[in-house]
Scaffold this active site. Structure first.
Site, PDB file in Angstrom:
ATOM      1  N   GLU B  57       0.812  -1.218   0.000  1.00  0.00           N
ATOM      2  CA  GLU B  57       0.000   0.000   0.000  1.00  0.00           C
ATOM      3  C   GLU B  57       0.845   1.268   0.000  1.00  0.00           C
ATOM      4  O   GLU B  57       0.492   2.271  -0.615  1.00  0.00           O
ATOM      5  CB  GLU B  57      -0.948   0.006   1.207  1.00  0.00           C
ATOM      6  N   HIS B 108     -14.533  -0.724   2.983  1.00  0.00           N
ATOM      7  CA  HIS B 108     -14.499  -1.534   4.201  1.00  0.00           C
ATOM      8  C   HIS B 108     -14.138  -0.702   5.431  1.00  0.00           C
ATOM      9  O   HIS B 108     -13.351  -1.114   6.279  1.00  0.00           O
ATOM     10  CB  HIS B 108     -13.542  -2.710   4.047  1.00  0.00           C
ATOM     11  N   ASP B 116     -14.319 -10.015   9.860  1.00  0.00           N
ATOM     12  CA  ASP B 116     -12.853  -9.957   9.786  1.00  0.00           C
ATOM     13  C   ASP B 116     -12.240  -9.415  11.082  1.00  0.00           C
ATOM     14  O   ASP B 116     -11.075  -9.675  11.378  1.00  0.00           O
ATOM     15  CB  ASP B 116     -12.391  -9.087   8.610  1.00  0.00           C
TER      16      ASP B 116
END
Lengths: 277, 315
Positions: B57, B108, B116
């Site tokens: 990322e 998310h 999760d």
């Protein structure tokens, strides 16, 4: 294009003198790593790169991204000498409201292509610049200068992976391999060696050269760009930290310390004497 | 999923495909989550303008910055927790500091990620992005506002953080007339104003109905742009009702509640109660269970509204 090595050598000395004067005047800064990369910058800005200082936003210009942003004085000196802004500006380095910040700011300084300083980010940025060049069908070259200590940052290797995956063959990275970082020898602090093997393993075309010989630097870049392989290019340039000033050479303490007036005088004397050779 | 429910990430994926046709300078980057962030739709439509940057990322944000510096309009997508937490320094230094035209579209977000668990539930992303000078922060309330916000982000020059959800949520309106920095009044009211963003907008509308039964008239504002905050709308609301509740699927530290309280405390002090996640990490569970567990319910918002009204009357 005809390359004028004498011009590059002269400009490298001028860049070094500016570096000493600027950091002396500012009272802080990073002389060691600015002096070690002066020859690479001279080769880029006075020979290799296609640039037009009167049109700094020209879309097809070659780009140079100083990922080791603490060498900003060397970059500013090269840009001023190349005509991107008046040489006068150099004495404002690190002062309030100056266009020459302690680390490069692309919004403040003409010719600066990326805002850097937090190590490890320049190569990612350069990958984006190179990808955009490809999307635009441009042949422009994106150059990056990394420090050897900087190669301890994980992001460098994320970017190395991406450049190779996307076959960015118009991307040329120099590693300023001066062997020293703030806390001591790079090998002792946290060795990123063997650097050649690492860059090769990440899919790069790797050369290792003397980073103080402008002719060798230009030859390495030419051979990289003529390579038939669709790979990005890494040139590990062996350099001496503090190069050109005898009392700074190889001395880790000069990573981030400003010379006092007497030291400035001594350093300039050495760099001037060098010119007479 | 009910018929009129669409996740904002889903709307984002569709919007990218539409905008991609209109704006050839749009490029999209993802970090191995393109099927979840829905950028896979763009990848299928414009494979030459999509770059999967893998599970890296930090590098993705830097690459996006370089693309923007070269005239492209990059959208960089991953989960909110990674886009803002893991890559914070890259967003700050490579994108925010030079004010580059990168759109960070993070899906998310919040606890509605669900099972999760805490590692994937971003409850501090708004706080992190708000602190970056020049960053626009948008949290759309539903799918149609998301589509409009994506277009507005493309037309806006500068970095934008777009916060998206995983869970399908009701479409509240077909058309919003979304403008960056402009709140939308969804319901009139005279006793208290509920200022909400994201999934909490719908929850707040339900709270207003509950309050109506108790004889409290609650105004509901959708503050979908958290930065720049619509201070005109806030001031008017504070003057009109004299008591506020902020509702967000985010930590109460640094998000909508903080922004609104800080502004009103210095400009027009009125009681402000904050509904959000109270200085704790999330956990596994279904989205609905987690909303209940962390007090992100119509009942909790209504209770806060009653308290805010009570504080007003104490004067």
């Amino acid at each position: 294009m005809e390359l004028d090595y004498d011009l590059m050598r002269r400009k490298a000395r001028v860049i070094r003198r500016h570096v000493i004067e600027m950091i002396g005047e500012a009272g802080s800064g990073h002389p060691g790593g600015s002096l070690s990369c002066a020859d690479i910058l001279a080769a880029l800005y006075f020979g290799l790169m296609r640039l037009d200082p009167s049109a700094p936003d020209w879309a097809d210009r070659d780009r140079f991204i100083l990922s080791k942003g603490h060498a900003a004085p060397a970059l500013y000196a090269a840009l001023a000498e190349r005509g991107f802004f008046p040489v006068d500006w150099l004495k404002t380095l690190r002062k309030l409201s100056s266009r020459l910040q302690g680390h490069p700011d692309m919004r403040k300084t003409p010719g600066v292509e990326a805002s850097t300083g937090s190590l490890g980010q320049g190569l990612s940025f350069a990958c984006g610049v190179a990808l955009a060049g490809r999307l635009d069908g441009s042949e422009r070259v994106t150059y990056v200068l990394l420090g050897d200590g900087e190669c301890e940052e994980g992001q460098v290797w994320e970017a190395a992976m991406a450049a190779s995956h996307y076959k960015l063959n118009r991307l040329v990275v120099f590693v300023d391999h001066n062997g020293l970082q703030i806390d001591g020898p790079v090998e002792k602090v946290l060795s990123p060696e063997p650097l050649e093997d690492k860059w090769k393993a990440f899919g790069w075309d790797v050369q290792r050269i003397d980073g103080h010989d402008v002719k060798t630097i230009c030859g390495a870049v030419r051979s990289a760009l003529e390579s038939p392989w669709p790979r990005p290019h890494c040139i590990i340039a062996d350099t001496v930290k503090g190069k050109g000033v005898s009392f700074m050479e190889g001395q880790v303490d000069w990573h981030g310390k400003a010379p006092n007036q007497e030291q400035v005088r001594m350093a300039l004397k050495e760099l001037a004497a060098d010119e007479e050779k | 999923m009910r018929k009129n429910e669409v996740a904002t990430r889903e709307a984002y994926g569709q919007a990218l495909v539409e905008l991609g046709a209109e704006f050839p300078e749009i490029v999209v980057l993802d970090a191995d989550l393109s099927k979840s962030t829905m950028t896979a739709k763009f990848a299928a439509a414009y494979p030459d303008r999509f770059f999967n940057m893998g599970i890296a990322e930090a590098n993705m944000m830097g690459v996006a910055a370089g693309l923007a510096a070269s005239g492209k309009i990059p959208f960089a997508s991953t989960f909110a927790v990674f886009a803002t937490g893991r890559a914070f320094d890259q967003v700050r230094q490579s994108i925010g500091y030079p004010g580059l035209n990168v759109k960070i579209a993070a899906s998310h977000a919040g606890v509605t990620v669900g099972a999760d668990g805490a590692s994937h539930q971003s409850i501090e992303d708004i706080a992190l992005m708000r602190t970056i000078p020049g960053m626009t922060v948008i949290v759309p309330a539903d799918a149609s506002e998301t589509r409009e916000a994506c277009r507005a982000a493309v037309l806006h020059r500068g970095p934008v953080y777009l916060r998206l959800g995983r869970q399908p949520t009701p479409v509240l309106r077909e058309k919003w007339g979304f403008q960056i920095g402009r709140a939308t009044q969804l319901r009139d009211g005279t006793d208290v104003t509920i200022v909400a963003c994201g999934v909490m907008v719908n929850v707040s509308l339900q709270a207003a109905t509950l309050l109506e039964d108790e004889g409290i008239s609650a105004e509901v504002l959708n503050m979908s742009t958290l930065k720049p905050l619509d201070i005109t709308a806030l001031l008017e609301a504070a003057r009109r009702t004299g008591a506020l509740v902020c509702a967000e699927e985010h930590s109460t530290i640094g998000g909508l509640g903080s922004a609104v309280s800080q502004y009103l405390a210095s400009e027009y002090p009125v009681p402000v109660k904050c509904v959000g996640i109270r200085d704790s990490f999330g956990q596994s569970g279904s989205a609905a269970e987690l909303m209940e567990f962390y007090g992100l319910t119509p009942q909790a918002v209504a209770k806060a509204a009653v308290e805010a009204v009570g504080m007003k009357r104490r004067k």
